[in-house]
Design an enzyme around this catalytic site. Structure first.
Site, PDB file in Angstrom:
ATOM      1  N   HIS A  98       0.851  -1.190   0.000  1.00  0.00           N
ATOM      2  CA  HIS A  98       0.000   0.000   0.000  1.00  0.00           C
ATOM      3  C   HIS A  98       0.891   1.246   0.000  1.00  0.00           C
ATOM      4  O   HIS A  98       1.951   1.259   0.615  1.00  0.00           O
ATOM      5  CB  HIS A  98      -0.917  -0.001   1.233  1.00  0.00           C
ATOM      6  N   GLU A 172      -3.862   1.740  -7.431  1.00  0.00           N
ATOM      7  CA  GLU A 172      -4.261   2.839  -6.552  1.00  0.00           C
ATOM      8  C   GLU A 172      -3.359   4.044  -6.809  1.00  0.00           C
ATOM      9  O   GLU A 172      -2.278   4.148  -6.206  1.00  0.00           O
ATOM     10  CB  GLU A 172      -4.106   2.427  -5.084  1.00  0.00           C
TER      11      GLU A 172
END
Ligand code: PGA
Length: 253
Positions: A98, A172
């Site tokens: 992430h 993302e």
């Protein structure tokens, strides 16, 4: 077989244990009352809430994911949590790479690739996040950044003896996370088509691949995002903290 649409609730460090269990119970209730076999929900509590959330979800097909794991398998690494422990706690999934971990915890592509190896050994389905910064997006470097983030991860998967049921790649864009901005549909189609082709070309193992999108997915943006054909599901941050909002997103498609 038609792939089910995936909704990953990435709670980050926001939900306390009791909130997490309460959310899980509402989610279980929702899934039992609705004909949702074409939808796969995955909840990502923080470490201490994992086992309680797993118990709250007994007898319902909702996955539990960790938000991170150690890049070591076992040993003197104070504060770290191994992939094997996550498996034993009931996790079937784990997010790695992430952008918050890359930025605040300086995780490199090498570290992320080792985490993927450990997840595969522990039979956990990895959810691998990749994405470019605002500057890289402006400089039209998105695809080269994604490729750089993918090379070692794909090598790790190709070298692994173990294969999970599925591997998810979550695109993302860093500039879309928590900002209310999402990429144009055309850009998303281009990036996800490139991603699908790249993974197909480079991955030597045969396993189910899911392509997810994450970054400011909410009740408004979802109507636009649902038009992007190649998206198999969504990684949802702030809009997954409120069960009603999350339910509205899941119910829409
Ligand atoms: P957001 O976060 O939905 O709040 O933008 C997404 C993520 O960080 O995974």
């Amino acid at each position: 077989m038609k792939k089910s649409r995936i909704y990953v609730a990435n709670w980050k460090m926001n939900m306390h244990l009791s909130d997490a269990v309460d959310f899980a119970a509402q989610c279980k209730n929702f899934m039992q009352k609705n004909n949702t076999s074409e939808k796969q929900i995955i909840l990502c509590p923080s470490f201490p809430a994992i086992t309680s959330v797993v118990h709250a979800l007994e007898d319902v097909a909702i996955g539990v994911s960790a938000q991170n794991c150690s890049d070591h398998q076992v040993g003197a690494y104070t504060g770290e949590v191994s992939a094997q422990s996550l498996r034993e706690a009931g996790c079937s999934y784990c997010i790695v790479g992430h952008s918050e971990r890359r930025k605040y915890f300086h995780e490199t592509n090498e570290v992320i690739a080792r985490k993927v190896t450990n997840l595969l050994i522990a039979s956990i389905n990895p959810i691998i996040c990749i994405g470019e910064t605002a500057q890289e997006f402006k400089d039209d470097k998105t695809l080269s950044v994604l490729e750089e983030q993918l090379v070692l991860v794909i090598k790790a998967i190709n070298e692994s003896q173990e294969m999970p049921e599925s591997i998810s790649f979550a695109y993302e864009p860093v500039w879309a996370i928590g900002t209310g901005k999402i990429p144009d549909q055309q850009i998303l189609e281009k990036v996800l088509t490139w991603l699908a082709t790249y993974i197909k070309k480079e991955l030597t193992h045969d396993t189910t691949i899911h392509l997810l999108y994450g970054g400011s997915v909410d009740e408004n943006s979802i109507t636009q995002l649902m038009n992007v054909k190649s998206i198999d599901g969504f990684l949802i941050g702030s809009a997954s903290l409120d069960f009603q909002k999350f339910k509205n997103i899941v119910s829409l498609l």
